[in-house]
Design a protein around this motif. Structure first.
Motif, PDB file in Angstrom:
ATOM      1  N   HIS A   1      -3.693   0.374  -6.192  1.00 21.06           N
ATOM      2  CA  HIS A   1      -3.500  -0.765  -5.291  1.00 21.06           C
ATOM      3  C   HIS A   1      -2.413  -1.686  -5.882  1.00 21.06           C
ATOM      4  CE1 HIS A   1      -4.395  -4.016  -2.665  1.00 21.06           C
ATOM      5  NE2 HIS A   1      -5.173  -4.677  -3.478  1.00 21.06           N
TER       6      HIS A   1
ATOM      7  N   TYR B   1       0.858  12.405  -3.765  1.00 18.54           N
ATOM      8  CA  TYR B   1       1.930  12.028  -2.847  1.00 18.54           C
ATOM      9  C   TYR B   1       3.280  11.916  -3.553  1.00 18.54           C
ATOM     10  CZ  TYR B   1      -1.288  11.321   1.019  1.00 18.54           C
ATOM     11  OH  TYR B   1      -2.199  11.523   2.020  1.00 18.54           O
ATOM     12  N   SER B   2       3.262  11.577  -4.840  1.00 17.79           N
ATOM     13  CA  SER B   2       4.529  11.489  -5.568  1.00 17.79           C
ATOM     14  C   SER B   2       5.141  12.872  -5.782  1.00 17.79           C
ATOM     15  CB  SER B   2       4.324  10.784  -6.916  1.00 17.79           C
ATOM     16  OG  SER B   2       3.329  11.446  -7.669  1.00 17.79           O
TER      17      SER B   2
ATOM     18  N   PHE C   1       6.672   8.692 -15.616  1.00 17.72           N
ATOM     19  CA  PHE C   1       5.445   8.869 -14.837  1.00 17.72           C
ATOM     20  C   PHE C   1       4.731  10.165 -15.230  1.00 17.72           C
ATOM     21  CE2 PHE C   1       7.283   5.877 -11.602  1.00 17.72           C
ATOM     22  CZ  PHE C   1       6.211   4.995 -11.550  1.00 17.72           C
TER      23      PHE C   1
ATOM     24  N   GLY D   1      -3.265  -3.144   4.163  1.00 20.90           N
ATOM     25  CA  GLY D   1      -3.263  -2.216   3.041  1.00 20.90           C
ATOM     26  C   GLY D   1      -4.174  -2.624   1.909  1.00 20.90           C
TER      27      GLY D   1
ATOM     28  N   LEU E   1      -2.041   1.566   7.397  1.00 18.34           N
ATOM     29  CA  LEU E   1      -1.110   0.509   7.780  1.00 18.34           C
ATOM     30  C   LEU E   1      -0.831   0.556   9.274  1.00 18.34           C
ATOM     31  CD1 LEU E   1       0.953   1.170   4.601  1.00 18.34           C
ATOM     32  CD2 LEU E   1      -0.073  -1.061   5.127  1.00 18.34           C
TER      33      LEU E   1
ATOM     34  N   THR F   1      -7.931   6.651  -0.692  1.00 22.13           N
ATOM     35  CA  THR F   1      -6.835   5.957  -0.015  1.00 22.13           C
ATOM     36  C   THR F   1      -6.244   4.820  -0.840  1.00 22.13           C
ATOM     37  OG1 THR F   1      -7.676   6.512   2.168  1.00 22.13           O
ATOM     38  CG2 THR F   1      -6.323   4.523   2.001  1.00 22.13           C
ATOM     39  N   PHE F   2      -7.116   4.079  -1.534  1.00 20.37           N
ATOM     40  CA  PHE F   2      -6.643   2.853  -2.175  1.00 20.37           C
ATOM     41  C   PHE F   2      -6.398   3.015  -3.680  1.00 20.37           C
ATOM     42  CE2 PHE F   2      -8.947   1.334   1.617  1.00 20.37           C
ATOM     43  CZ  PHE F   2      -7.923   0.633   2.228  1.00 20.37           C
ATOM     44  N   ARG F   3      -6.205   4.260  -4.113  1.00 23.89           N
ATOM     45  CA  ARG F   3      -5.937   4.455  -5.534  1.00 23.89           C
ATOM     46  C   ARG F   3      -4.541   3.888  -5.842  1.00 23.89           C
ATOM     47  NH1 ARG F   3      -5.207   9.219  -2.700  1.00 23.89           N
ATOM     48  NH2 ARG F   3      -3.718  10.785  -3.401  1.00 23.89           N
TER      49      ARG F   3
ATOM     50  N   HIS G   1       0.845  -1.187   0.000  1.00 18.83           N
ATOM     51  CA  HIS G   1       0.000   0.000   0.000  1.00 18.83           C
ATOM     52  C   HIS G   1       0.882   1.238   0.000  1.00 18.83           C
ATOM     53  CE1 HIS G   1      -2.647   3.202   1.376  1.00 18.83           C
ATOM     54  NE2 HIS G   1      -3.614   2.486   0.871  1.00 18.83           N
TER      55      HIS G   1
ATOM     56  N   PRO H   1      -7.773  -2.994   0.023  1.00 15.09           N
ATOM     57  CA  PRO H   1      -9.029  -2.239   0.040  1.00 15.09           C
ATOM     58  C   PRO H   1     -10.129  -3.001   0.773  1.00 15.09           C
ATOM     59  CG  PRO H   1      -8.071  -2.228  -2.161  1.00 15.09           C
ATOM     60  CD  PRO H   1      -7.284  -3.218  -1.347  1.00 15.09           C
TER      61      PRO H   1
ATOM     62  N   LEU I   1      -0.455   4.524  -1.229  1.00 19.35           N
ATOM     63  CA  LEU I   1      -1.264   5.664  -1.672  1.00 19.35           C
ATOM     64  C   LEU I   1      -1.026   5.845  -3.175  1.00 19.35           C
ATOM     65  CD1 LEU I   1      -0.454   7.798   1.468  1.00 19.35           C
ATOM     66  CD2 LEU I   1      -2.734   6.928   0.856  1.00 19.35           C
ATOM     67  N   ASP I   2      -0.764   7.094  -3.600  1.00 19.16           N
ATOM     68  CA  ASP I   2      -0.451   7.220  -5.037  1.00 19.16           C
ATOM     69  C   ASP I   2       1.019   7.598  -5.254  1.00 19.16           C
ATOM     70  OD1 ASP I   2      -0.434   9.900  -4.399  1.00 19.16           O
ATOM     71  OD2 ASP I   2      -1.720  10.514  -6.052  1.00 19.16           O
ATOM     72  N   MET I   3       1.855   7.109  -4.348  1.00 20.33           N
ATOM     73  CA  MET I   3       3.291   7.321  -4.554  1.00 20.33           C
ATOM     74  C   MET I   3       3.774   6.472  -5.740  1.00 20.33           C
ATOM     75  SD  MET I   3       4.771   7.735  -0.676  1.00 20.33           S
ATOM     76  CE  MET I   3       3.720   6.716   0.351  1.00 20.33           C
ATOM     77  N   TRP I   4       4.965   6.788  -6.189  1.00 18.44           N
ATOM     78  CA  TRP I   4       5.551   6.014  -7.285  1.00 18.44           C
ATOM     79  C   TRP I   4       6.184   4.739  -6.756  1.00 18.44           C
ATOM     80  CZ3 TRP I   4       8.330  10.929  -9.476  1.00 18.44           C
ATOM     81  CH2 TRP I   4       7.412  11.671 -10.231  1.00 18.44           C
TER      82      TRP I   4
ATOM     83  N   THR J   1      10.203   9.822  -5.303  1.00 18.68           N
ATOM     84  CA  THR J   1      11.178   8.738  -5.444  1.00 18.68           C
ATOM     85  C   THR J   1      10.401   7.469  -5.761  1.00 18.68           C
ATOM     86  OG1 THR J   1      13.061   7.668  -4.376  1.00 18.68           O
ATOM     87  CG2 THR J   1      11.151   8.104  -2.999  1.00 18.68           C
ATOM     88  N   LEU J   2      11.128   6.403  -6.034  1.00 19.99           N
ATOM     89  CA  LEU J   2      10.465   5.165  -6.425  1.00 19.99           C
ATOM     90  C   LEU J   2      10.556   4.153  -5.288  1.00 19.99           C
ATOM     91  CD1 LEU J   2       9.222   4.126  -9.221  1.00 19.99           C
ATOM     92  CD2 LEU J   2      11.264   2.707  -9.317  1.00 19.99           C
ATOM     93  N   PHE J   3       9.422   3.910  -4.639  1.00 20.79           N
ATOM     94  CA  PHE J   3       9.411   2.966  -3.531  1.00 20.79           C
ATOM     95  C   PHE J   3       9.284   1.541  -4.051  1.00 20.79           C
ATOM     96  CE2 PHE J   3       8.000   6.952  -1.624  1.00 20.79           C
ATOM     97  CZ  PHE J   3       8.853   7.023  -0.549  1.00 20.79           C
TER      98      PHE J   3
ATOM     99  N   LYS K   1      -9.684   1.892   5.616  1.00 24.04           N
ATOM    100  CA  LYS K   1      -8.236   2.079   5.787  1.00 24.04           C
ATOM    101  C   LYS K   1      -7.580   0.845   6.442  1.00 24.04           C
ATOM    102  CE  LYS K   1      -7.790   7.103   5.579  1.00 24.04           C
ATOM    103  NZ  LYS K   1      -6.806   7.437   4.586  1.00 24.04           N
TER     104      LYS K   1
END
Lengths: 420, 420, 420, 420
Positions: A299, B16-17, B6, B272, B50, A295-297, A74, B274, A76-79, B22-24, B266
């Motif tokens: 997944h 959030y990105s 991206f 994490g 989480l 939140t879950f965009r 999980h 849905p 979020l919408d991070m990369w 960065t690339l998690f 959540k």
């Protein structure tokens, strides 16, 4: 007994457990298994969510590997790497081969979320609130999507009047020989018709909940032209009809149109995991940062299986051709079923596209009897249509020919049992 | 490079990105790892998704086992063993010990879906459309939920006026010594106040997006009384503050109230995934079959990890006590941070409950600088509040003391760096 | 000069002074007179407000007597002799002879007020919000009425989406040979059509603003049947077409139907005084005291002239017969006008009922040219229709034959002047 | 008997005939007369419509002359001499002396029509839908205006949720010493407060239906500043409090503010004839031609009496001074009345401005008893306030001192009769 327990603790809102009152445990491909070992052929496939079948081994392997290695679940919408790979797969397997220059939005992981995003974007771009929807359309039940969903069961329980949708007759709604778009064009061209100039039209190429009604290619092309001529966006809701269901990845490929916005969900993850996306023409990406969230965009597990599914099934046209071939099998079977019913004095008709097909048996009562009998004989199949009058096939696309044959036999026997 | 890719293919809506460009790749417990091996302490935890940390081994094991055995992954809202076990866990670990007689509805697997269902049910029961919401509340962005969400960024992009929500001042909104419920009671008691008699009030015990504002126990109890006296339902939106975040499973336990309806999402799956649920007093389950639906309601993998999480963390009070203890650590650290800022001439204040805490630094610009500096130093932490003025801790509840200490050090250094 | 003064102090919203830019002073019967002594035949009659002509001597005498004797002019909705006499006249001259058992509500003295009251009552009785309206219908511009008015000029300036109206095709809207009620019946009978079950349908027997479109008697009877079969009220908006305009007092008399609710205004006072009423079947009077109000409801001078007009014109059928006879004169003249235009290559058609008639000349531009030329030649006449394409006669019903002849000559000359 | 007849034929919606169940016939100045010759002092004056008394001889003479000479009575919004003279009078007697540079719009002839126009114009100018209204405000009952009216009796019968109004606490609403604009300013300055940025605020300087609540001059000035600072228009609804009622022509003159938009109706014609206007700052006249209409806009007889009233009463300040002087008489009398009630143990308070005053007696039941007793003794007077708890004076401004004295005696006796 478990039934009583469920009834005691679970809200009355439950539905499928009423049609299929048993306890499911395992599932593989096109088959479901209950706790007491009974097996069912699955002609429902999660209402079109399991196009690649239950627990497809290739996807399963990728998913379990991803989870085992403590990759991020999980974010979020991070990369993430998962997202990068997913986007690459969408681009390489879907967009480029079809000449589509779309950007991708990952909203909350359900179809209704994608529809809310698509509608909102259209309103934002055009500065107008109205969205044309079509009779018997289904686009979700959250309040924004519900304004474009025709079903009174949901609309009457909205608690507020639904704002911003105007319904027009879907292809074929007014009977043979009437092009229903004449009506849309008429009211669009008449500034006193009461139609507030729409920002967009939203439509399904095949209406799933509406009863496997199919919009013809010429009708869709004309709709696209009307939208363009009237400064409206065309949104194809491909949530149920997409992901190969009709014999093409996108259902609108049959018509050769390129929608402005496309919504996907259901089978998008390929594994039954919640997931949804909105595709939009590059220049329509007029979102500001964070103007739509959830939140879950994005997944991650769904992106893993989704990417794998694209690679596995959509790297060439062999899967498409298989779906089309099996679609013909079901079509033939359903036509025979309809003929069998007509022989018994019931005005039944087959309709659909690819592996999204139904037999309209004229009444919900009869359709329920048939699907009820079929369930007893080992087939999970539901009804759809405004009166529940359509016995509807949404089998996994990976179903085997003999499973189709068995299901068709069951349906034939069920018809014979309930209609004498 | 991936960033460009991206930016080229992903909608501008991403957020959030932008804060964490960065690339998690991997994640364990309270730590995130990037593709180039950098590690971050996670004080965001999927915006509260989480609570049990990333990839908790106990949950992971249960999840992988479930998947490996070809158990059913997607079953719409049919009955499954996974669902049976989940309901049992909710009943045994949550409801019975707290004396709550609720029925369970599993809507679409996102918070906004649960809120839409809760609001709609309240309207249906009371036959009235209005819902009282509170300043700085956040309850989701689909159109029904958005009517109760205060944030203009979302509201202004709705495309239609939002119907059916009336905002009242949250606890503390009007400053020290003013009981904001006086205002609610005043307008409720005045038939010409313009307040349409509400079906319900919806409130967060701690406002997550609103800036870790806390509703006091007396305020909540009075709100519950006002609702009862005025024939209104009380809906506690426990999507961000629930699942142990505040030191109790349900955030409203601190106040000793029993809401009519509760929404969870959540961290409900614990992993994490849905997932969302609506709990309602037994007699409020006035849904008819299928009056609210959604493809992914009752997502099986989430029920597996959700049930396991309840068993693992909520079988006794040890976890609660740990959360409360760690909450005090963060509280102390944040108070010191606030004092440090005040020493530098900035009017900063700490506030929150359990491990849902923030430091209000007075401006979003400053908060962004601090969290930006912290990110460079290895801490993922976001801001919240109407102006983004609150540096907010939503660390996993399983975080280790030394990770907290390290995070607090980073924040202290960040403050020193950006405020001289 | 006065024009400049008006333009400087009066809002741009003004309309008729743009078509007829002169200063009117006096008026008698079917003639208007300007400050510089020029006289015009009036084919507009206050948009249908002056059915008995300007300053009819019988009404004038009654009005001046009432005012001279210090009778009460403004009494809110208290009981007065004027009201008693008015109700008696309505009962004796309108209701009893036509077998109508209606109760009377006097709302604010404008048509839109009456429509708002009628719609609101229907919603209250049926507990449903939706009202079926028809393409090209006009029912007023306050927000409630506007939801049933088709004209985009008003709708687009509402400032909020209009809630609670659904438009259906009016009689003839889809061309010859298509019964547009098939569409209404189809969507009413389909629970997934997107049509929220309506509380009522509101319709004009002849659409004034819509272009003198006439609903046929069979269409109206079928509409009444559909309403009854579907538990919907039928509201006839007789604001423009009523008070004798079509050759009967109520326009719906031609069809032999008895609507549930009727709205009147415009010519109801008979003298151009603001006045409106709502008639409702006795059992539909489910209003509570004061649930709808307005300062000028029951305007006494209008009740005086209104009662006198009923006595003078409606005590026997001679007036009706005169209107019907004159209607034929206008019809014949308009048909000749249409033929004349067709000879010049313009597809023109006459349509209407009684003395509510128009010639559809196909374009607003041409219609404006014709009415503009006519104004220069001494005829006040306006256009209507969605594109302003209909040259429309709303002459006073008391007009003399030679005035009709003169007006028709002017129109003929105007056509010849602008179309060569 | 007439009562039965009225009850049989008139809708239950009637109100004033319930409080004053007699048959009125004649009226002069501040007195009403019934069919059986009984005379009443009128402390209601058509709910503020008869500021210059019933049938004022100067206005009557002008009106009858106009009618006698066959001047044009109904002219839609065409230019007429009557309109020219009316505009001149407004400009010379109202606007110029007060330094107001307004343009004039004549909407449909009722207050609610003017409010709908004002609100719609504000929305159009600002491109935003929300309008701030205030607790206990009353601005009419057509659907657009109703969204800004607080009274539940009307709101609950709207049939649809009311869109586009947000209520804020009126001056004094939260008790002594609390500046309620703090709350407005707080939520305006907080982008997560849930307040959609308003296009305008609409407010009465004295709330007529709300219970003669008075907004203080500093409060109004601060409201004007807040509006300007937040790009909102300030609309003063001067329908009941205007036309001299408070001792100035416009009620806002006391505060020295210049609103962006003003609505007038009720006493605007001076004779009880339906009439309304919207005044707007010159640069705010952004209407396009015909974007708001209505059949009776610009009612000629009302313009005749309206212009005459401006000339007769507003050419110098003598009338203002008289109103202020009489206002003090009523104030003193009402204060004595309140003191008398307090002596009897009832917490009564006087409040109001000019000749718009009330005594809040704490309960609607008591207020009804007092006004009921007063009616029997020859005084027509109504109640107002959210609970009908305010005995309210809206006597004609031309009332004679001895009539005031007589009315105050009746009220004193009525209080003594019903409270012992």
């Amino acid at each position: 007994m478990q039934t009583e327990y469920f009834e005691q603790i679970e809200s009355n809102v439950r539905t499928y457990s009423r049609s299929f009152p048993t306890l499911f445990t395992k599932a593989r491909g096109a088959e479901l298994e209950t706790s007491d070992g009974k097996r069912y052929i699955d002609f429902l496939a999660g209402a079109g969510t399991l196009n690649y079948g239950h627990n497809h081994p290739v996807l399963k392997e990728a998913l379990i590997r991803y989870l085992s290695e403590d990759n991020i679940v999980h974010a979020l919408d991070m990369w993430t790497e998962a997202k990068f790979d997913y986007y690459k797969a969408v681009e390489e397997k879907l967009l480029k081969p079809r000449g589509l220059d779309y950007k991708i939005q990952l909203p909350g992981p359900t179809g209704t979320n994608a529809v809310e995003a698509a509608i909102r974007l259209a309103r934002k771009i055009k500065g107008r609130h109205n969205i044309v929807a079509f009779t018997n359309g289904f686009h979700g039940v959250t309040l924004g999507a519900l304004a474009t969903t025709g079903n009174a069961k949901f609309r009457d329980n909205a608690g507020v009047p639904l704002v911003g949708g105007t319904f027009m007759p879907y292809d074929g709604y007014l009977g043979e020989g009437i092009d229903t778009l004449d009506y849309l064009e008429k009211v669009l061209g008449d500034s006193s018709s009461g139609l507030d100039h729409p920002a967009a039209a939203i439509v399904e190429v095949v209406q799933g909940e509406g009863g496997t009604n199919v919009a013809s290619a010429p009708w869709l092309r004309r709709l696209a032209e009307i939208c363009q001529a009237n400064d409206m966006l065309l949104i194809i809701d491909d949530i149920q009809a997409g992901c190969g269901r009709t014999g093409k990845f996108f259902s609108f490929e049959h018509a050769g149109i390129k929608p402005d916005i496309v919504t996907n969900s259901k089978s998008l993850s390929g594994y039954g995991l919640p997931f949804a996306q909105v595709l939009m023409r590059r220049e329509l990406d007029q979102w500001g940062p964070g103007q739509y969230n959830g939140t879950f965009r994005g997944h991650s597990p769904a992106m893993i299986t989704g990417a794998k599914a694209l690679e596995h099934f959509w790297s060439d046209d062999s899967f498409e051709l298989e779906v089309q071939r099996k679609g013909e099998l079901v079509k033939q079977g359903f036509q025979e079923l309809a003929a069998r019913l007509r022989d018994k004095g019931i005005d039944a008709r087959e309709r659909g596209l690819g592996l999204m097909r139904g037999v309209d048996v004229g009444s919900g009562e009869l359709a329920d009897k048939i699907t009820g009998a079929a369930f007893e004989k080992g087939l999970v199949i539901e009804t759809s249509g405004h009166a529940g009058q359509v016995v509807k096939c949404l089998c996994p696309l990976v179903i085997e020919d003999q499973q189709i044959a068995r299901a068709l036999d069951i349906l034939k026997d069920s018809v014979d049992q309930v209609v004498r």
